[in-house]
Design an enzyme around this catalytic site. Structure first.
Site, short mmCIF file in Angstrom:
data_model
loop_
_atom_site.label_atom_id
_atom_site.label_comp_id
_atom_site.label_asym_id
_atom_site.label_seq_id
_atom_site.Cartn_x
_atom_site.Cartn_y
_atom_site.Cartn_z
N HIS A 1 -16.09 31.47 -6.85
CA HIS A 1 -15.50 32.61 -6.16
C HIS A 1 -15.78 33.90 -6.93
CE1 HIS A 1 -13.76 30.17 -3.22
NE2 HIS A 1 -12.49 30.22 -3.52
N CYS B 1 -15.89 24.36 -11.23
CA CYS B 1 -14.87 24.37 -10.17
C CYS B 1 -15.20 25.52 -9.20
CB CYS B 1 -13.51 24.56 -10.81
SG CYS B 1 -12.16 24.85 -9.66
N CYS C 1 -8.41 21.12 -14.76
CA CYS C 1 -8.12 21.78 -13.48
C CYS C 1 -8.13 20.76 -12.35
CB CYS C 1 -9.10 22.92 -13.16
SG CYS C 1 -8.73 23.67 -11.55
N HIS D 1 -13.13 27.16 -16.68
CA HIS D 1 -11.72 26.97 -17.02
C HIS D 1 -11.34 25.50 -17.02
CE1 HIS D 1 -12.06 27.01 -12.69
NE2 HIS D 1 -10.97 26.27 -12.66
N SER E 1 -13.38 27.73 -8.03
CA SER E 1 -12.78 29.02 -8.41
C SER E 1 -13.75 29.85 -9.25
CB SER E 1 -11.50 28.82 -9.20
OG SER E 1 -10.60 28.08 -8.44
#
Ligand code: COD
Ligand code: ZN
Ligand code: ZN
Length: 376
Positions: free
Chosen positions: A52, A47, A176, A69, A49
């Site tokens: 990031h 993902c 997610c 995650h 995220s």
């Protein structure tokens, strides 16, 4: 071999420092303590995220860390007092825990448990220790999950049992991507039949927002991305129009306002860019529009806009995990995928072996993949 109660040595992708590639390392995973669960991860999605953090955009992060995650796996062993899962159960780790007891869990309108590590970035179990070590060093975990490892340990409130027939390489997206996007449309915006929607950013999350808007009966779903290669899939999933801001002379919010007689009912920011958050707000109608922030922006960034934008009647809101409460909603979302009420196959563009994790991140950065699922 019975591994319960023993330290497990296994392979994990360790991010030692930001701006670096993952290093595949042998790590030690300690047995679960009371109320904890050790899981053998079978599949995990990549993902944005996670990226990031690799990019160093989350400045207060702890390193070294095991990211990931969006996973699914099988319970290997449980600590004392665990009642909701048992060894052999198929499970999905919950990056947003669900303790059922705190103020956040008690509020009927909220899905954010106060024990969540999002925004705190502690990177540890609830007793402030870690179950991961590598080369004698403590390795941090990531938002109570850490799925880029063959084995992980999570608290019981951060995991939920799913149906035995669930294909883990697919339903990991419920952890997610799919839930966050779909729920943002149906739970957070509460899109109504006949309403108009604009979705900014057509990654796995934005495309899942489109699935949600369509399921809710939206009459127009305008898909926006700077990468026109994303448009075909967006249309397949329900977008009625696609716009590339790079092809437009005027700012994107003016384009959307013009297309929709003043703005959409619901707009969604699925990029994590504060400028686009303002564009999404401006693209919603001044009297009744709602803009939903789904993307996670860099941790020190600030959102800035004139308050008159809200005074006229717009609503700005945001949410995590699409407003879903993990323990209550994830098992049903998994059943909905098994029964093909929703199809996530279109989101799942690449499958790689776990040790190709760096290649998986490259595909995401180049905009060539929607979701890459890594299999162990
Ligand atoms: N204008 C239009 N489109 C753009 C722009 C721009 N200026 N910049 C980038 N885009 C496009 C990209 O081309 C890409 O197609 C898309 O935006 C972003 O997609 P991905 O694939 O990079 O990202 P996703 O779908 O994985 O989404 C990730 C989010 C950005 C939403 C990320 O912040 C996230 O995962 N949020 C989830 C919220 C949450 O609950 N987070 C906590 C754990 S994830
Ligand atoms: Zn709680
Ligand atoms: Zn995510």
């Amino acid at each position: 071999m019975d591994t319960a109660g023993k330290v497990i040595k296994c392979k994990a992708a360790v991010l030692w420092e930001p701006h670096q590639a993952f290093k595949l390392e042998e790590i030690e995973v300690a047995p679960p303590k009371a109320h904890e669960v050790r899981i053998k991860i079978i599949a995990t999605g990549i993902c944005r995220s996670d990226d990031h953090i690799v990019d160093g955009l989350m400045k207060d992060r702890k390193y070294p860390v095991i990211l990931g995650h969006e996973g699914a796996g099988i319970v290997e062993s449980v600590g004392d007092g665990v009642t909701t899962v048992k060894p052999g159960d198929k499970v999905i780790p919950l990056f947003l825990p669900h303790c059922g007891e705190c103020r956040g869990c008690a509020e009927p309108k909220s899905n954010v448990c106060c024990k969540s590590d999002i925004g705190k970035n502690n990177g540890l179990m609830f007793d402030n220790t870690s179950r991961f070590t590598c080369k004698g060093k403590l390795i941090h975990n990531f938002i109570n999950t850490s799925t880029f490892t063959e084995y992980t340990v999570v608290d019981e409130i951060s995991v939920v049992k799913i149906h035995d027939d669930a294909p883990l390489d697919k339903v990991c997206l419920v952890g997610c991507c799919f839930s966050t996007g779909y729920g943002s449309a149906v739970n957070l915006a509460k899109v109504e039949p006949g309403s108009t929607c604009a979705v900014f950013g057509l990654g796995g999350i934005g495309l899942s927002v489109i699935i949600g808007c369509k399921a809710a009966g939206a009459s127009r779903i305008i898909a926006i991305d700077v990468n026109s290669r994303k448009f075909e899939k967006a249309k397949e999933l329900g977008a009625t129009e696609c716009v590339n801001p790079k092809d437009q002379e005027n700012p994107i919010h003016e384009v959307i306002q013009k297309m929709t007689n003043g703005g959409v009912h619901y707009s969604f920011e699925c990029i994590g860019n504060t400028d686009i958050m303002v564009s999404a707000l401006l693209s919603s109608h001044l009297s009744c529009g709602t803009a939903v922030i789904v993307g996670v922006a860099p941790s020190l960034s600030k959102l800035s806009f004139p308050p008159i934008l809200l005074l006229t009647g717009r609503t700005l809101k945001g949410g995590l995990f699409g407003g879903f409460r993990g323990k209550d909603s994830v098992p049903q979302l998994v059943l909905d995928l098994i029964s093909e009420k929703f199809k996530v196959d279109g989101l799942l563009t690449h499958k790689l072996a776990f040790n190709e994790i760096n290649k998986g991140f490259d595909l995401l950065r180049k905009g060539e993949s929607i979701r890459t699922v890594l299999e162990f």
